[in-house]
Structures are given as C-alpha cells and as structure tokens.
Design an enzyme around this catalytic site. Structure first.
Site, PDB file in Angstrom:
ATOM      1  CE1 TYR A 242      11.350  31.615   5.502  1.00 43.38           C
ATOM      2  CE2 TYR A 242      11.710  29.258   5.234  1.00 43.38           C
ATOM      3  CZ  TYR A 242      11.382  30.494   4.697  1.00 43.38           C
ATOM      4  OH  TYR A 242      11.107  30.604   3.368  1.00 43.38           O
TER       5      TYR A 242
ATOM      6  CG  MET B  55       8.602  23.518   0.567  1.00 46.45           C
ATOM      7  SD  MET B  55       7.590  24.478  -0.559  1.00 46.45           S
ATOM      8  CE  MET B  55       6.441  25.270   0.566  1.00 46.45           C
TER       9      MET B  55
ATOM     10  CE  LYS C 270      -0.295  -0.246   5.060  1.00 47.05           C
ATOM     11  NZ  LYS C 270      -1.149  -0.621   6.201  1.00 47.05           N
TER      12      LYS C 270
ATOM     13  NE  ARG D 228      -6.637   0.264  10.978  1.00 45.16           N
ATOM     14  CZ  ARG D 228      -5.448   0.090  10.413  1.00 45.16           C
ATOM     15  NH1 ARG D 228      -4.571   1.079  10.406  1.00 45.16           N
ATOM     16  NH2 ARG D 228      -5.106  -1.059   9.879  1.00 45.16           N
TER      17      ARG D 228
HETATM   18  C1  LIG Z   1      -0.343  -1.632   6.920  1.00 48.91           C
HETATM   19  C2  LIG Z   1      -0.928  -2.942   7.319  1.00 48.91           C
HETATM   20  C3  LIG Z   1      -0.110  -4.090   7.448  1.00 48.91           C
HETATM   21  C4  LIG Z   1       1.388  -4.027   7.388  1.00 48.91           C
HETATM   22  O1  LIG Z   1       1.870  -3.601   8.635  1.00 48.91           O
HETATM   23  P1  LIG Z   1       3.439  -3.475   8.962  1.00 48.91           P
HETATM   24  O2  LIG Z   1       3.464  -3.051  10.370  1.00 48.91           O
HETATM   25  O3  LIG Z   1       3.972  -2.455   8.028  1.00 48.91           O
HETATM   26  O4  LIG Z   1       4.039  -4.814   8.721  1.00 48.91           O
HETATM   27  C5  LIG Z   1      -0.737  -5.306   7.667  1.00 48.91           C
HETATM   28  N1  LIG Z   1      -2.083  -5.381   7.792  1.00 48.91           N
HETATM   29  C6  LIG Z   1      -2.883  -4.296   7.715  1.00 48.91           C
HETATM   30  C7  LIG Z   1      -4.350  -4.464   7.890  1.00 48.91           C
HETATM   31  C8  LIG Z   1      -2.335  -3.045   7.492  1.00 48.91           C
HETATM   32  O5  LIG Z   1      -3.127  -1.965   7.443  1.00 48.91           O
END
Ligand SMILES: *Cc1c(COP(=O)(O)O)cnc(C)c1O
Length: 372
Positions: A267, A315, A46, A145
């Site tokens: 800054y 930036m 992802k 979640r």
């Molecule tokens: C992002 C995610 C993972 C991977 O988690 P890591 O800690 O990066 O290994 C696995 N399962 C779900 C549902 C996630 O959202």
C-alpha cells in the site's frame, strides 16, 4: 457438508502457528518464586493471560504452585473461577462497577477496592449477605491511576466503621517505573506504601509486579504480582532478560515472486526495489497483531537469515525481501519465524516501537495455537 467452525484450524492449513510452551511458563513461575522466597508469588492472568490463553495458562500456573491470581475485570474472573481450584484466591484489580457486588461475592471472587465508593458498595454487599466479604485495599502511591488517595485513606483511618463487614486480605499498590531500576519513583512509592500500610498493622502488603521483583528485596514484602516475566518478557531494563521464552510464532508463505528494480511494494508504494528482488508474501498482518509500525522496519527469519519486511504491513499479509535466500528456499506453505530463537519477543516489540506487553496481548485469533 457443514464445517464445524468451533474446531480450531488444523496446524497444516492455518496462516500461522502460535506455540505456547507451558513448561517454560511453569519454569518462569518457579524461578520468580525462588527469587522471591519467602515472599509469595501470585500471577497476573489478565487480558487472557497476556494473550496466551488464560484457560490454559492459569491451571498450568496452579500446577506450578501459584495460589493467588489476578485479573483486571470481573468478567475475566467469572470465566476463570471454575478453572482455578478452590484452594486459590482470584482478585479483580480494577475493582467492581456498581451493581456487580453480589455476582462477585457469589462467585467467590475477591475485588480490589480502589476508592471509598467501592469500599461502601462492598460493605453494603456484605451487610446484604449477612456475612463478611474479603477484599484487598489498594492505595495510590504515585501513579494516579487506581487506588485510594491520601484523603480517602485518612477517611478510613478516621472512621473504621466504613470497613465494617470487609475482611481485608492485604493492602497493595502498583509501581509505575519498576522496569527502570534507577528511577527515584520506585523508592518514593515503596515509602508511601509503607506509610499507608502502617494504619493496618499485621496485614500483608502486596506490591511488586515483574519489574519490582528485580529491584532489591525490600520491594518484595509479602506477596508479588508478576505478569510479563511469566510470559517470557523482560522484567526490567537494567539487565538482560533472565526469563525463558514462552511464545514462538511462525507464519506461512502464501506467494513468492521476483520483481525488477523500481517495483513498488505494498500500500502506498512506500518501498521501491533498488535492484531485481525476490519477495515473499506471508499470511499475517496487523489484524494478527503485527503492528503496522513494523512496515519497512521489522523482519522475519528463515533459519539464521534475516528477511526484512518491505513496504507496509497490511491487514492480513506483509511482504518480505527474501533475496538473501537461495532460490526456491521458500514456497507456498513454508514457515518463517516472527518470534523465536532468532528474533525475541523483545526484538519484535523494539522494531515496532512498542513493548512486549502490547505484542503479546495483540496476537490475533487466526493462528493455530499449540500448547506444549
Ligand atoms: C498488569 C499488572 C501487574 C503485572 O505487571 P507486569 O509488569 O506484567 O509484571 C501487576 N499489578 C497490577 C496492578 C497490574 O495492573
């Protein structure tokens, strides 16, 4: 004269070099797979493979043996599906928004169903297509979640027809505290997962993220979903980082100067030099994923020499105190290390008060990217 802006910037003139070691990535995958065996190892790609480029990372993981991939959103899956061979499954962790079902099914992408509403929408899509459609079922084991609640899970048990037309690939849940081996939440979530799974005898359980892989083998069950560990991040706080670094980041010096005592830097003038100081300005800032929180806290390295970030990160630039280096060691175009052998991804995250995940997924698009 037109410049082809589709061409990535040449390494020599780019403000920074992001080097992504696909061999190290493959070794990390194989190391996790070996630790997990006989449990299967999937991979979470992802957020553009945690910022490293899913179109390069996913095929490399496939070549290393991975056959189950996970993204967060359908849009990510649609981009990746053609790049992952048909022998592999591609799951959408967040599930689908209403109306996206046909697009998902037609593209041979598998949703994770997180609510009764998503179950109903997917069952309706299966009915409309006149075929059964695969999905994973996620249960909320204590993270609040994503996933079916206790009541929703019970509704499926009471009325199995709600799942008509749905071919369940596996049941799953997600650990909230897997990187804290001593957290009692881990065992509580595993017990809850097993309670939910008892309603689906014979179905595989998919449970552990990177951290869970380093809990005891009871957490491995049938299929794991590592993300950060593949990319070289530390999977758990309990031990040193066993993973091989995958990312190296070097940025260019754009200017050097010597200032007297009392000079204000950056800054807000937050940093005031105590004595005569040699400074280098480098070509990366918070727009390139170096958090502003590194101001007056983080550092770059040149060889083994630590070069503190002085003043605020801006930036597109930040300023280093390079007084520890011999005069002339750095000049226009020199490279200094941000992530590399002297300063790990975890070191940078710690200095920025954040986690490796956030550093990786924030790495900007202005670096020259080299895949090795
Ligand atoms: C992002 C995610 C993972 C991977 O988690 P890591 O800690 O990066 O290994 C696995 N399962 C779900 C549902 C996630 O959202």
């Amino acid at each position: 004269m037109y410049v082809d802006v589709s061409e990535p910037q040449a390494a020599e003139t780019a403000p920074g070099l992001l080097t992504i070691n696909l061999s190290a990535l493959a070794r990390n995958y194989r190391a996790l797979a070996a630790r997990l065996a006989p449990t299967a190892a999937g991979a979470v790609v992802k957020a553009d493979a945690y910022g490293l480029g899913a179109t390069r990372v996913a095929p490399a993981l496939h070549a290393a043996g991975c056959r189950t991939f996970f993204v967060a959103h359908l849009g990510e899956a649609l981009k990746l599906r053609r790049l992952i061979p048909d022998d592999s499954r591609l799951f959408v962790l967040n599930g689908l928004l209403p109306g996206a079902e046909a697009l998902c099914a037609d593209a041979d992408i598998i949703p994770v169903l997180n609510s009764l509403e998503q179950v109903a929408n997917w069952a309706a899509a299966a009915q409309a297509q006149g075929r059964s459609l695969p999905a994973a079922l996620q249960f909320d084991t204590g993270m609040s979640r994503l996933g079916l609640s206790d009541d929703e899970a019970q509704a499926l048990v009471d009325d199995p027809s709600l799942l008509r037309g749905i071919d369940i690939a596996f049941v799953m849940s997600h650990l909230a505290s897997a990187d804290e081996p001593d957290s009692p939440q881990n065992a509580a979530q595993l017990a809850a997962m097993r309670r939910f799974a008892a309603a689906y005898p014979g179905l595989d359980i998919c449970f552990s993220n990177s951290g869970g892989i380093f809990l005891d083998a009871g957490y491995h069950v049938a299929l794991a979903r590592p993300g950060i560990a593949l990319y070289g991040g530390a999977p758990t706080g309990g031990i040193g980082n066993p993973m091989e670094p995958v990312v190296r980041l070097d940025v260019r010096v754009t200017q050097t100067r010597t200032v007297p005592a009392g000079a204000r830097v950056g800054y807000g003038g937050t940093y005031v030099t105590k004595g005569e100081t040699r400074l280098a300005t480098v070509a990366a800032g918070y727009a390139d994923g170096l958090p502003r929180h590194l101001s007056d806290r983080g550092a770059a390295y040149f060889g083994g020499t630590r070069l503190p970030i002085v003043g605020r990160v801006s930036m597109d630039a930040m300023t280093l105190d390079i007084s520890a280096l011999p005069e002339g060691a750095l000049k226009l175009g020199s490279l200094v290390e941000i992530i590399g052998p002297h300063q790990s991804l975890e070191d940078v995250a710690a200095a920025a008060g954040t986690i490796a995940y956030e550093i990786l997924t924030s790495l900007g698009q202005r670096y020259h990217r080299a895949y090795r």
